[in-house]
Design an enzyme around this catalytic site. Structure first.
Site, short mmCIF file in Angstrom:
data_model
loop_
_atom_site.label_atom_id
_atom_site.label_comp_id
_atom_site.label_asym_id
_atom_site.label_seq_id
_atom_site.Cartn_x
_atom_site.Cartn_y
_atom_site.Cartn_z
N SER A 183 99.77 -45.35 51.76
CA SER A 183 100.17 -46.30 52.79
C SER A 183 99.02 -47.14 53.31
CB SER A 183 100.83 -45.56 53.96
OG SER A 183 102.02 -44.96 53.55
N HIS A 235 96.71 -46.34 58.10
CA HIS A 235 97.36 -47.64 58.22
C HIS A 235 96.40 -48.66 58.81
CE1 HIS A 235 101.50 -45.42 58.62
NE2 HIS A 235 100.93 -45.24 57.45
#
Length: 328
Positions: A183, A235
């Protein structure tokens, strides 16, 4: 998963197309006034196939029936590919020990056992079927379109360096859990899309819609990251890395420069890029080099980022009456 933080959410809009997924918000179309040749996308699909292959190998190595002979494995008909009990891994995947053995991000092993390779290997591991399905779907939806626009070299660099940047920031702030997932790399593609919009602002025909939609998608997905067991530091680290790389790798030439091939030889040719694009390129390169240098020095000296930023842990998990952020 009690002892694993995952990076299972990210995503964003794709220029000249629309898409949607269950964890990544969709977007509308934005038209750019240029005639760039479309590249054939092959690297992003290859990355997706590689991630899936690694997951299959990981489940083979895990072999749930072997270390749980008394039962409890999910989907026993899969044999050694069956999943760990859902109370231990609700994402239908392997055990934490298998993830750790195959290269999950583990601060103690990176710093004290000199296993820096885990900063890269963790990008290719996923905690379960749900985790990898969401990430690979979004990799295809985001990455393929970007690769078609800018080519495999630039997008491949952004993907890999963003994943690495997410791993470095994660290791600085999350030192009690192992983490896995791509991610951070996906958020890097999002960050690059945002900086590409800024650096090529004059080429967009619907600037406000593009900016508002992309900012909304980024904000929503970062907000999801404050839930427990979702590694928002990956992230954020991936997004910041991709954002800076977008200024470095994705500026488009001025239309006037592109048209000079159709002009007489004695006509003055404008600069390929605008002055602000050069300034953003230089500033982003310096910030990226400085950021990586400082973060890596702090990491391998065993520093804990939370000691220097006492509120930063709220960026990855906000405790409520419904859950805690201590891994329970």
């Amino acid at each position: 998963m009690a002892s694993v933080d995952i990076e299972s959410r990210g995503g964003g809009p794709v220029k000249n197309g629309s898409r949607s997924s269950n964890n990544y918000s969709s977007s509308s179309s934005f038209v750019i006034d240029d005639t760039d040749t479309q590249w054939t996308s092959w690297l992003m699909p290859m990355f997706a196939v590689a991630n899936i292959a690694v997951f299959v190998v990981m489940m083979y190595v895990n072999d749930c029936p072997k270390h749980r002979p008394t039962g409890g494995c999910v989907a026993k008909f899969l044999g050694r590919f069956s999943f760990e009990p859902l109370r231990l891994n609700p994402l239908f995947g392997p055990s934490s020990s298998t993830l750790d053995k195959l290269g999950a991000l583990d601060w103690e092993k990176i710093v004290h056992r000199h296993q820096g390779w885990r900063l890269v290997s963790c990008i290719w591991l996923h905690a379960g079927v749900i985790h990898i399905a969401v990430n690979m779907l979004c990799l295809i939806l985001i990455g393929v379109r970007l690769e078609q626009q800018f080519g495999f070299v630039r997008i491949g660099i952004i993907f890999l360096l963003s994943g690495f940047g997410g791993s470095v920031l994660s290791a600085l702030f999350i030192q009690n859990f192992i983490t896995v997932g791509a991610s951070g790399a996906l958020f890097g593609l999002l960050g690059a899309m945002l900086s590409e919009l800024f650096t090529n602002w004059s080429l967009y025909t619907n600037k406000a819609a593009a900016l508002v939609t992309l900012a909304f998608v980024i904000a929503v997905n970062l907000a999801i990251g404050v839930l427990p067991h979702v590694n928002n530091f990956a992230h954020i680290g991936g997004f910041l890395t991709g954002f800076l790389l977008g200024f470095i790798l994705l500026p488009r030439p001025q239309l006037a420069w592109l048209d000079h091939r159709n002009l007489p030889a004695d006509v003055p040719v404008k600069s390929k890029y605008k002055a602000y694009q050069y300034l953003l390129w230089l500033a982003s390169l310096l910030l990226l080099l400085a950021g990586f240098t400082i973060a890596l020095v702090m990491l391998f000296r065993g520093k804990n980022g939370n000691d220097h930023c006492h509120w930063c842990h709220y960026l990855s998990c906000v405790p409520t009456n419904s859950w805690s952020c201590d891994g329970n």
